[in-house]
Write a protein that holds these residues in place. Sequence first.
Motif, PDB file in Angstrom:
ATOM      1  N   GLY A   1       0.828  -1.199   0.000  1.00 25.50           N
ATOM      2  CA  GLY A   1       0.000   0.000   0.000  1.00 25.50           C
ATOM      3  C   GLY A   1       0.866   1.253   0.000  1.00 25.50           C
ATOM      4  O   GLY A   1       0.507   2.264  -0.619  1.00 25.50           O
ATOM      5  N   TYR A   2       1.998   1.159   0.680  1.00 23.84           N
ATOM      6  CA  TYR A   2       2.898   2.310   0.714  1.00 23.84           C
ATOM      7  C   TYR A   2       3.345   2.653  -0.715  1.00 23.84           C
ATOM      8  O   TYR A   2       3.306   3.816  -1.134  1.00 23.84           O
ATOM      9  CB  TYR A   2       4.118   2.004   1.613  1.00 23.84           C
ATOM     10  CG  TYR A   2       4.871   3.256   1.969  1.00 23.84           C
ATOM     11  CD1 TYR A   2       4.638   3.898   3.172  1.00 23.84           C
ATOM     12  CD2 TYR A   2       5.768   3.816   1.069  1.00 23.84           C
ATOM     13  CE1 TYR A   2       5.307   5.075   3.488  1.00 23.84           C
ATOM     14  CE2 TYR A   2       6.427   4.985   1.368  1.00 23.84           C
ATOM     15  CZ  TYR A   2       6.200   5.610   2.575  1.00 23.84           C
ATOM     16  OH  TYR A   2       6.849   6.780   2.880  1.00 23.84           O
ATOM     17  N   ALA A   3       3.719   1.620  -1.459  1.00 25.26           N
ATOM     18  CA  ALA A   3       4.168   1.833  -2.848  1.00 25.26           C
ATOM     19  C   ALA A   3       3.012   2.318  -3.722  1.00 25.26           C
ATOM     20  O   ALA A   3       3.197   3.188  -4.584  1.00 25.26           O
ATOM     21  CB  ALA A   3       4.751   0.545  -3.405  1.00 25.26           C
TER      22      ALA A   3
ATOM     23  N   ASN B   1      -4.491  11.608   7.365  1.00 23.11           N
ATOM     24  CA  ASN B   1      -4.237  10.592   6.335  1.00 23.11           C
ATOM     25  C   ASN B   1      -3.036   9.727   6.693  1.00 23.11           C
ATOM     26  O   ASN B   1      -2.124  10.171   7.405  1.00 23.11           O
ATOM     27  CB  ASN B   1      -3.957  11.265   4.981  1.00 23.11           C
ATOM     28  CG  ASN B   1      -5.235  11.545   4.211  1.00 23.11           C
ATOM     29  OD1 ASN B   1      -6.336  11.212   4.659  1.00 23.11           O
ATOM     30  ND2 ASN B   1      -5.093  12.170   3.054  1.00 23.11           N
ATOM     31  N   HIS B   2      -3.028   8.528   6.139  1.00 20.17           N
ATOM     32  CA  HIS B   2      -1.906   7.610   6.368  1.00 20.17           C
ATOM     33  C   HIS B   2      -0.588   8.220   5.873  1.00 20.17           C
ATOM     34  O   HIS B   2      -0.560   8.961   4.891  1.00 20.17           O
ATOM     35  CB  HIS B   2      -2.163   6.293   5.618  1.00 20.17           C
ATOM     36  CG  HIS B   2      -1.159   5.237   5.957  1.00 20.17           C
ATOM     37  ND1 HIS B   2      -0.112   4.919   5.139  1.00 20.17           N
ATOM     38  CD2 HIS B   2      -1.043   4.456   7.062  1.00 20.17           C
ATOM     39  CE1 HIS B   2       0.603   3.957   5.704  1.00 20.17           C
ATOM     40  NE2 HIS B   2       0.058   3.654   6.878  1.00 20.17           N
ATOM     41  N   ALA B   3       0.494   7.860   6.559  1.00 24.21           N
ATOM     42  CA  ALA B   3       1.823   8.409   6.257  1.00 24.21           C
ATOM     43  C   ALA B   3       2.191   8.260   4.775  1.00 24.21           C
ATOM     44  O   ALA B   3       2.831   9.149   4.202  1.00 24.21           O
ATOM     45  CB  ALA B   3       2.865   7.704   7.132  1.00 24.21           C
TER      46      ALA B   3
ATOM     47  N   ALA C   1      -7.832   1.236   2.666  1.00 20.72           N
ATOM     48  CA  ALA C   1      -7.086   0.114   3.266  1.00 20.72           C
ATOM     49  C   ALA C   1      -7.896  -0.587   4.350  1.00 20.72           C
ATOM     50  O   ALA C   1      -7.882  -1.815   4.455  1.00 20.72           O
ATOM     51  CB  ALA C   1      -5.768   0.622   3.851  1.00 20.72           C
ATOM     52  N   HIS C   2      -8.614   0.182   5.164  1.00 23.16           N
ATOM     53  CA  HIS C   2      -9.308  -0.410   6.312  1.00 23.16           C
ATOM     54  C   HIS C   2     -10.807  -0.641   6.066  1.00 23.16           C
ATOM     55  O   HIS C   2     -11.510  -1.075   6.966  1.00 23.16           O
ATOM     56  CB  HIS C   2      -9.098   0.457   7.555  1.00 23.16           C
ATOM     57  CG  HIS C   2      -7.651   0.553   7.911  1.00 23.16           C
ATOM     58  ND1 HIS C   2      -7.003  -0.400   8.654  1.00 23.16           N
ATOM     59  CD2 HIS C   2      -6.713   1.479   7.566  1.00 23.16           C
ATOM     60  CE1 HIS C   2      -5.726  -0.064   8.775  1.00 23.16           C
ATOM     61  NE2 HIS C   2      -5.516   1.063   8.123  1.00 23.16           N
ATOM     62  N   GLY C   3     -11.283  -0.313   4.871  1.00 24.90           N
ATOM     63  CA  GLY C   3     -12.703  -0.505   4.582  1.00 24.90           C
ATOM     64  C   GLY C   3     -12.941  -1.579   3.536  1.00 24.90           C
ATOM     65  O   GLY C   3     -13.986  -2.232   3.526  1.00 24.90           O
TER      66      GLY C   3
HETATM   67  N1  PMP Z   1      -2.910   3.138   3.780  1.00 23.30           N
HETATM   68  C1  PMP Z   1      -3.411   2.950   5.006  1.00 23.30           C
HETATM   69  C2  PMP Z   1      -4.613   3.744   5.414  1.00 23.30           C
HETATM   70  C3  PMP Z   1      -2.810   2.038   5.877  1.00 23.30           C
HETATM   71  O1  PMP Z   1      -3.286   1.866   7.114  1.00 23.30           O
HETATM   72  C4  PMP Z   1      -1.676   1.305   5.445  1.00 23.30           C
HETATM   73  C5  PMP Z   1      -0.981   0.240   6.269  1.00 23.30           C
HETATM   74  N2  PMP Z   1      -1.044   0.267   7.573  1.00 23.30           N
HETATM   75  C6  PMP Z   1      -1.174   1.561   4.176  1.00 23.30           C
HETATM   76  C7  PMP Z   1      -1.814   2.460   3.352  1.00 23.30           C
HETATM   77  C8  PMP Z   1       0.060   0.864   3.686  1.00 23.30           C
HETATM   78  O2  PMP Z   1      -0.234  -0.403   3.238  1.00 23.30           O
HETATM   79  P1  PMP Z   1       0.860  -1.545   3.220  1.00 23.30           P
HETATM   80  O3  PMP Z   1       0.976  -2.045   4.630  1.00 23.30           O
HETATM   81  O4  PMP Z   1       0.343  -2.564   2.277  1.00 23.30           O
HETATM   82  O5  PMP Z   1       2.144  -0.906   2.752  1.00 23.30           O
END
Ligand code: PMP
Length: 387
Positions: free
Chosen positions: A109-111, A133-135, A206-208
């Motif tokens: 998800g980060y990528a 928002n997520h990092a 990611a969480h839904g």
């Molecule tokens: N977006 C959100 C909202 C997340 O909570 C996370 C992971 N905790 C990510 C992206 C990143 O996903 P990944 O762990 O697959 O890198």
Amino acid sequence: MAAFEQRLGAALAQRREQQLYRQRLTLDSPQGPVVRLDGRDYLNFCSNDYLGLAAHPRLVASFQRAAAEYGVGSGASHLVCGHSRPHRQLEEALAEHTGRARALLFSSGYAANTGTLATLLQPGDRVLQDRLNHASLLDGGLHSGARFRRFGHNDVADLARKLSAGEGPALVVVDGVFSMDGDSAPLPELAALCRLHDAWLMVDDAHGFGVNGDNGAGTVAAAGLGEDEVPVLMATLGKALGTGGAFVAGSETLIEALVQQARNYIYTTAICPALAAATLTALALLRDEAWRRAQLGELIQRFRRGAEQLQLPLMASASAIQPLLVGDAGTALQMSQALRDRGLLISAIRPPTVPAGTSRLRITLSAAHSEEQVDRLLEELARCRPQ
Ligand code: PMP
């Protein structure tokens, strides 16, 4: 060279002093409601395996079958020769499941977030993000070259002001369900505002995804929104789907642009084909085992009712993420340790992951938990709360 060592050492010492030092756990079991750590069983309330699929026998069997057929390594990036039949089938199934023209797999998800933002944005654009928002979204926005602005958490009026104040193509980016608070973005209002300002909306679900909406199609579908309102949909596969990796779904043009330009897609090895095969089975289970979402919903209600009766400091969340607000980082850590001593794994979330003064216990529930386990959680939280 000594300068680097010294600097790193000083930063680590400071972290320890501020109670911000993080420890990794080494589990000796699969994910599940009970996990094994250092020879002891713990009730697990900190995983994102919301539907209890990470060790599901059908996923494991799919993984094993595909590993026998395709091996365990993809061997290369997607554009070289790492893209195999299970990847392709999974992308097609994800596009169908989310009602979009196409979907594209990323290795994390980060990528996916950083790669998508880098591809979409260029200097002269504006990117507006919820401050919680997520990092990976914040990092992607900050490094994109576009003008980066945060708006107040779920504050549609603040976003409206900021959209009106600037010029240039605008991309609004939010989490569908916020990872550390568990609350949801006001998607219909955000979509209406974006339409008014001719802005694009990107949602990280990611969480839904897997949990919300019919067949777990996600928070965007649950809000009755489609590709017109949310042209960029991202979700991860390492949470409710129980496997790993992530995807972006959208129009043919969006996805083909990502294939051709997203550096985080192009210059990285594809996820293992067997993982794609297991994820395909997880998608089928969203339909075949709909009871998992219902069970999770009931456990969430049970937990919230119990926590209210005990007057625990619940945050306003209807999702599987049920944080208890503690405030001080040291106290959150002590509570997490006290719970660990009593056989429960719950992580203390501290700055910089959350704003200073809002450290919390991030409790996550799963369809794999039983009612008795949730009752035990409540009992232990009451016992371990600060006096
Ligand atoms: N977006 C959100 C909202 C997340 O909570 C996370 C992971 N905790 C990510 C992206 C990143 O996903 P990944 O762990 O697959 O890198």
